[in-house]
Scaffold this active site. Sequence first.
Site, short mmCIF file in Angstrom:
data_model
loop_
_atom_site.label_atom_id
_atom_site.label_comp_id
_atom_site.label_asym_id
_atom_site.label_seq_id
_atom_site.Cartn_x
_atom_site.Cartn_y
_atom_site.Cartn_z
N TRP A 139 47.76 48.76 52.92
CA TRP A 139 47.94 47.59 52.31
C TRP A 139 49.22 46.96 52.99
O TRP A 139 50.09 47.63 53.51
CB TRP A 139 48.10 47.96 50.97
CG TRP A 139 47.61 46.80 49.99
CD1 TRP A 139 48.41 45.90 49.43
CD2 TRP A 139 46.36 46.16 49.82
NE1 TRP A 139 47.87 44.92 48.72
CE2 TRP A 139 46.42 45.16 48.90
CE3 TRP A 139 45.04 46.50 50.04
CZ2 TRP A 139 45.22 44.41 48.38
CZ3 TRP A 139 44.07 45.78 49.71
CH2 TRP A 139 44.11 44.89 48.99
N ASP A 195 55.17 38.95 51.51
CA ASP A 195 55.05 38.06 50.37
C ASP A 195 54.08 38.23 49.25
O ASP A 195 53.41 39.06 49.37
CB ASP A 195 54.80 36.55 51.27
CG ASP A 195 53.16 36.54 51.53
OD1 ASP A 195 52.68 37.49 52.19
OD2 ASP A 195 52.80 35.34 51.48
N GLU A 198 50.75 39.03 50.04
CA GLU A 198 50.20 39.96 50.68
C GLU A 198 49.93 40.08 52.20
O GLU A 198 49.42 40.99 52.64
CB GLU A 198 49.33 40.68 49.95
CG GLU A 198 49.61 40.87 48.49
CD GLU A 198 48.36 41.78 47.53
OE1 GLU A 198 47.18 41.43 47.61
OE2 GLU A 198 48.76 42.89 47.11
N GLU A 199 50.79 38.91 53.07
CA GLU A 199 50.30 38.76 54.19
C GLU A 199 51.39 38.73 55.39
O GLU A 199 51.15 39.11 56.35
CB GLU A 199 49.31 37.36 54.28
CG GLU A 199 48.07 37.58 53.67
CD GLU A 199 47.28 36.09 53.57
OE1 GLU A 199 46.21 36.23 53.15
OE2 GLU A 199 48.18 35.19 53.42
N GLU A 423 39.44 33.10 40.51
CA GLU A 423 40.66 32.88 41.41
C GLU A 423 40.73 31.53 42.10
O GLU A 423 41.70 30.98 42.29
CB GLU A 423 40.67 34.20 42.33
CG GLU A 423 41.74 34.10 43.44
CD GLU A 423 41.77 35.14 44.44
OE1 GLU A 423 40.93 35.00 45.32
OE2 GLU A 423 42.53 36.23 44.32
C1 NOJ Z 1 44.01 41.02 50.50
C2 NOJ Z 1 45.25 39.87 49.76
O1 NOJ Z 1 45.08 40.43 48.38
C3 NOJ Z 1 45.01 38.61 49.83
O2 NOJ Z 1 46.23 38.16 49.28
C4 NOJ Z 1 44.87 38.40 51.43
O3 NOJ Z 1 44.99 37.00 51.65
C5 NOJ Z 1 43.86 39.14 52.12
N1 NOJ Z 1 43.87 40.64 51.79
C6 NOJ Z 1 43.93 38.94 53.58
O4 NOJ Z 1 44.88 39.71 54.32
C1 NOJ Z 2 45.38 38.36 46.06
C2 NOJ Z 2 46.77 37.48 45.86
O1 NOJ Z 2 47.27 37.03 46.93
C3 NOJ Z 2 47.79 38.41 45.18
O2 NOJ Z 2 48.90 37.49 44.99
C4 NOJ Z 2 47.56 39.08 44.00
O3 NOJ Z 2 48.46 39.98 43.78
C5 NOJ Z 2 46.29 39.80 44.32
N1 NOJ Z 2 45.36 38.98 44.69
C6 NOJ Z 2 45.67 40.14 42.80
O4 NOJ Z 2 45.38 39.37 41.87
#
Ligand code: NOJ
Ligand code: NOJ
Length: 578
Positions: A139, A195, A198-199, A423
């Site tokens: 992750w 960030d 999560e990227e 979402e």
């Molecule tokens: C899962 C993350 O929750 C999401 O925010 C991200 O865009 C994708 N992975 C792709 O990296």
């Molecule tokens: C993906 C989003 O990018 C992230 O901000 C969020 O925490 C997770 N999904 C779970 O909702």
Amino acid sequence: MRCALISAVLYVCCALAQSGSVSSYISTESPIAKAGVLANIGSSGSKSSGAMSGIVIASPSSTNPDYLYTWTRDSSLVFKALIDQFTTGEDTSLRGLIDEFISAEAILQQVSNPSGTVSTGGLGEPKFNIDETAFTGAWGRPQRDGPALRATAMITYANWLIANDNTTFVTDTLWPIIELDLNYVAGNWNQTTFDLWEEVDSSSFFTTAVQHRSLRDGIALANAIGQTSVVSNFETQAANLLCFLQSYWNPSGNFITANTGGGRSGKDANTVLTSIHTFDPAAGCDTITFQPCSDKALANLKVYVDSFRSIYTINSGIASNAAVATGRYPEDTYQGGNPWYLATFAVAEQLYDSLIVWDQVGELNVTSTSLAFFQQFLSSVTTGTYASTTSTFSTLTSAIRTFADGFVLENAKYTPSDGGLAEQYSRNNGTPVSAVDLTWSYASALTVFAAEGGKTFASWGAAGLQVPSTCSTGGSGSSGSGNTVSVTFNVDATTVWGENIYLTGSVSELQDWSTSTALLLSSADYPTWSITVDLPASTQVQYKYIRIFNGQVTWESDPNNEITTPASGSFIENDTWR
Ligand code: NOJ
Ligand code: NOJ
């Protein structure tokens, strides 16, 4: 004359019809959003089977995407909204649930996980299994906004408890949990983080801003309950965070660059979410904390919104000064890279927050930074201060309210008939996409509806802060034993739009020659780029400036630059890029 009258009448009709539809959407959607949040909280939530008591699931969706986990960020933002409802008396039934959330988070803090243990970095772990065990898959970790957001939510509750004669519970139960999170923030804010999406692994505006807020919240609480030993460290690190926060501003692009890395345009809902989650109604339109109505936050809002006008099919044909659907960032491709409910609501919320403050202070200020934002609503407006008695003030605020309502109505248009909020919704035709019943989407509806109604929440001390004259990038966790001196690096460098200058070098304070964590210089005095760092005293230090454009790193030519820092005091180094 007759025509003018008819069109005046028509105009009034339509204006009413439009605000009417916002209020009718709010009255149907508000109970659905509240129920949607509660359904996703264990152990009794109707859609969260398997979740332990007080655990917030991100969404009941278990495949494509699998969101049946608990994220510290989502959970804390969701509970902040519930705690605000509880502490303002809107829903006095929530106390038991809030106590369950606190117990659940206290357990998660202690769960060893791939980011570490409670004392070695584990607090930065972004998500856990809903049975309160560690998630051990790959992750984007750590994510350092979580502990800050959790502390802020809990401090809001703590302040209410103190005002309602339950200081003992705060001191004995809440403070130890809050203190762990705040020590983590104070000790690690200067380390890179993924960030909120999560990227991107770099420094991130949202993370820096909520960290800053959490320490200010924490300082006030610590003083209130006599836990004063932490205060001076928190004050030092809060000042450093506030200093660093300024560096995200991009003066030539007139927006806030969301991340120091990532190689994207930098236009990102990250910045709009920051403005609503660090809103302090007592701080007016303060610029250094990027308050919703500050010139920088408004300029940024325009640039962010405009970046979605031409990329989503559903936005085509919409006037260039009217509301559109917005997403995380224009380059996004995740699950189709569509508009997000919580992003579009955040735009409306920033505008409603602004309207609240303008009404409260009785004036509105147009600066050269915010001029383009205001010109969308009155092309003839010029820089200046407009009292609430002027027609310019009324024209602008009523147009901005219509604009804000428009973002709510965009989401309303793409809310299915059962009121469920996923979402995202398709950029091509508006049908819901990705995780269903996203808890954070529902919470974002609750907070924007409150702001639309003029509701505000407690201050966190943003009023009257000042940016310190020197910035240290050292968190409390990294301070060495020796003396440090404050060194300012100025470098004259001409750059192209979107390109930034960073500093890296031979000591840990200069990131040990790393390019991915190199220190971003401020371009406030462009073409002079500048940064002030604390370096070990009486030490020979080698360094280079690098430029980063679209993720591409260009080094200065050889040899390395070298200075020997003085034994005490401060030092200014003036260079020219080579
Ligand atoms: C899962 C993350 O929750 C999401 O925010 C991200 O865009 C994708 N992975 C792709 O990296
Ligand atoms: C993906 C989003 O990018 C992230 O901000 C969020 O925490 C997770 N999904 C779970 O909702």
